[in-house]
Design a protein around this motif. Structure first.
Motif, PDB file in Angstrom:
ATOM      1  N   LEU A   1      -4.438  31.222 -52.706  1.00 22.84           N
ATOM      2  CA  LEU A   1      -4.493  30.243 -53.791  1.00 22.84           C
ATOM      3  C   LEU A   1      -3.410  30.523 -54.821  1.00 22.84           C
ATOM      4  CD1 LEU A   1      -5.871  27.855 -55.155  1.00 22.84           C
ATOM      5  CD2 LEU A   1      -7.475  29.467 -56.215  1.00 22.84           C
ATOM      6  N   LEU A   2      -3.168  31.796 -55.097  1.00 18.40           N
ATOM      7  CA  LEU A   2      -2.118  32.173 -56.035  1.00 18.40           C
ATOM      8  C   LEU A   2      -0.750  31.734 -55.520  1.00 18.40           C
ATOM      9  CD1 LEU A   2      -1.218  33.652 -58.592  1.00 18.40           C
ATOM     10  CD2 LEU A   2      -1.283  35.801 -57.308  1.00 18.40           C
ATOM     11  N   VAL A   3      -0.513  31.890 -54.216  1.00 16.98           N
ATOM     12  CA  VAL A   3       0.750  31.440 -53.621  1.00 16.98           C
ATOM     13  C   VAL A   3       0.888  29.925 -53.748  1.00 16.98           C
ATOM     14  CG1 VAL A   3       2.046  31.203 -51.466  1.00 16.98           C
ATOM     15  CG2 VAL A   3       0.952  33.372 -52.022  1.00 16.98           C
ATOM     16  N   ALA A   4      -0.183  29.198 -53.455  1.00 16.92           N
ATOM     17  CA  ALA A   4      -0.139  27.739 -53.517  1.00 16.92           C
ATOM     18  C   ALA A   4       0.163  27.258 -54.932  1.00 16.92           C
ATOM     19  CB  ALA A   4      -1.462  27.151 -53.035  1.00 16.92           C
ATOM     20  N   GLU A   5      -0.494  27.860 -55.927  1.00 16.41           N
ATOM     21  CA  GLU A   5      -0.256  27.474 -57.312  1.00 16.41           C
ATOM     22  C   GLU A   5       1.164  27.813 -57.747  1.00 16.41           C
ATOM     23  OE1 GLU A   5      -3.356  29.517 -59.348  1.00 16.41           O
ATOM     24  OE2 GLU A   5      -4.859  27.992 -58.922  1.00 16.41           O
ATOM     25  N   SER A   6       1.645  28.973 -57.322  1.00 19.86           N
ATOM     26  CA  SER A   6       3.008  29.395 -57.678  1.00 19.86           C
ATOM     27  C   SER A   6       4.047  28.503 -57.021  1.00 19.86           C
ATOM     28  CB  SER A   6       3.226  30.851 -57.251  1.00 19.86           C
ATOM     29  OG  SER A   6       2.268  31.704 -57.838  1.00 19.86           O
TER      30      SER A   6
ATOM     31  N   ASN B   1       8.907  22.324 -58.652  1.00 25.58           N
ATOM     32  CA  ASN B   1       9.210  21.412 -59.756  1.00 25.58           C
ATOM     33  C   ASN B   1      10.271  21.959 -60.691  1.00 25.58           C
ATOM     34  OD1 ASN B   1       7.288  19.453 -58.986  1.00 25.58           O
ATOM     35  ND2 ASN B   1       5.637  20.628 -59.933  1.00 25.58           N
ATOM     36  N   GLN B   2      10.793  23.141 -60.377  1.00 24.45           N
ATOM     37  CA  GLN B   2      11.817  23.758 -61.211  1.00 24.45           C
ATOM     38  C   GLN B   2      13.191  23.608 -60.564  1.00 24.45           C
ATOM     39  OE1 GLN B   2      10.699  27.847 -61.761  1.00 24.45           O
ATOM     40  NE2 GLN B   2       8.765  27.354 -62.779  1.00 24.45           N
ATOM     41  N   ALA B   3      14.212  23.734 -61.397  1.00 27.69           N
ATOM     42  CA  ALA B   3      15.580  23.746 -60.884  1.00 27.69           C
ATOM     43  C   ALA B   3      15.810  25.043 -60.116  1.00 27.69           C
ATOM     44  CB  ALA B   3      16.574  23.638 -62.039  1.00 27.69           C
TER      45      ALA B   3
ATOM     46  N   ARG C   1      14.146  24.650 -49.783  1.00 30.64           N
ATOM     47  CA  ARG C   1      12.789  24.394 -49.309  1.00 30.64           C
ATOM     48  C   ARG C   1      12.543  25.125 -47.978  1.00 30.64           C
ATOM     49  NH1 ARG C   1       9.477  20.315 -50.990  1.00 30.64           N
ATOM     50  NH2 ARG C   1      11.264  19.351 -52.035  1.00 30.64           N
ATOM     51  N   SER C   2      13.535  25.106 -47.098  1.00 31.24           N
ATOM     52  CA  SER C   2      13.417  25.801 -45.813  1.00 31.24           C
ATOM     53  C   SER C   2      13.292  27.304 -46.014  1.00 31.24           C
ATOM     54  CB  SER C   2      14.618  25.483 -44.926  1.00 31.24           C
ATOM     55  OG  SER C   2      14.669  24.104 -44.623  1.00 31.24           O
ATOM     56  N   GLU C   3      14.058  27.836 -46.975  1.00 32.59           N
ATOM     57  CA  GLU C   3      13.994  29.265 -47.268  1.00 32.59           C
ATOM     58  C   GLU C   3      12.620  29.645 -47.809  1.00 32.59           C
ATOM     59  OE1 GLU C   3      17.125  30.789 -49.695  1.00 32.59           O
ATOM     60  OE2 GLU C   3      18.668  29.643 -48.653  1.00 32.59           O
TER      61      GLU C   3
END
Length: 245
Positions: free
Chosen positions: A32-37, A43-45, A6-8
């Protein structure tokens, strides 16, 4: 997601914003694209790539999905995305190929072909705003090398405003810190009151300019930069991300 990853991701956000803004031709659409990505990614491993590369990959995937759904204009071709990742973001061709899920030999071929195309379709007149005369001369040489013409060179905020009104450039390439001569962003803001022209800002510290908290430029390149980086950023700024012909 582990705290370390998360820090990275947080440290990678300024560069992700630069990539996404260049990809879409807009600060608002890019952010917005960054936020959605980012929402998809948390939520992924954890993946095998570094957090920064995983974020680039998530942005590229999201852009492709949105293109298919016809929710975002000006999604770019693979060659253009490869150029943004390698020239603007400084990744290797193998890293860029992995992010875009294509093999490295295909990536190398498409990059080489795009190099030739990009210089032939993005020619315009450019106003340089730079307070250091020697640096301005170097930028002038790069601009000419890329096939553009120089509308003029302004060393101060006031000179930039006056030259822009006189020359009506097709693009402005502006340093942010003009020393005692003022501020490049303020000069551009004043210029924009009387005309609409694409702008590329130049800074040695892009992470300080890509916070996503205020109105910020869509196109930012890092000092020092190579001719190809300028050519790609110029193409993106002029066309707003329209795919290569």
């Amino acid at each position: 997601m582990p705290d370390s990853q998360r820090s990275e991701l947080i440290r990678a956000l300024p560069y992700a914003r630069r990539y996404a803004r260049a990809l879409t031709g807009s600060q608002s659409r890019g952010d917005l694209l960054v936020a959605e990505s980012l929402r998809d990614l948390v939520n992924q491993a954890p993946g095998k790539l570094s957090a920064r590369l995983e974020l680039y990959r998530a942005i590229s995937r999201k852009a492709a999905v949105l293109e298919e759904e016809d929710k975002r204009p000006h999604a770019l071709s693979f060659p253009q995305r490869l150029l943004l990742l390698t020239a603007l973001e400084g990744l290797s061709s193998s890293q860029a190929a992995h992010i875009l899920a294509i093999d490295e030999s295909t990536a190398a071929k498409e990059i080489a072909e795009a190099h030739q195309t990009i210089r032939s379709v993005s020619q315009t007149s450019i106003l340089i705003i730079e307070d250091e005369p020697i640096i301005a001369m170097g930028i002038e040489d790069l601009i000419i090398h890329c096939g553009h013409t120089v509308a003029g060179i302004a060393h101060t905020q006031n000179d930039a405003i006056a030259l822009a009104k006189k020359t009506k450039p097709g693009l402005i390439l502006a340093d942010i810190n003009l020393g005692e001569g003022g501020n490049g962003m303020k000069a551009v803001a004043e210029i924009m009151k009387s005309m609409t022209v694409p702008v590329i800002f130049v800074t040695a510290y892009p992470e300080c300019l890509l916070t996503g908290n205020t109105v910020e430029p869509a196109f930012v390149i890092t000092k020092p930069f190579e001719p190809l980086t300028l050519a790609i950023a110029t193409y993106q700024a002029i066309t707003g991300g329209v795919p290569l012909p």
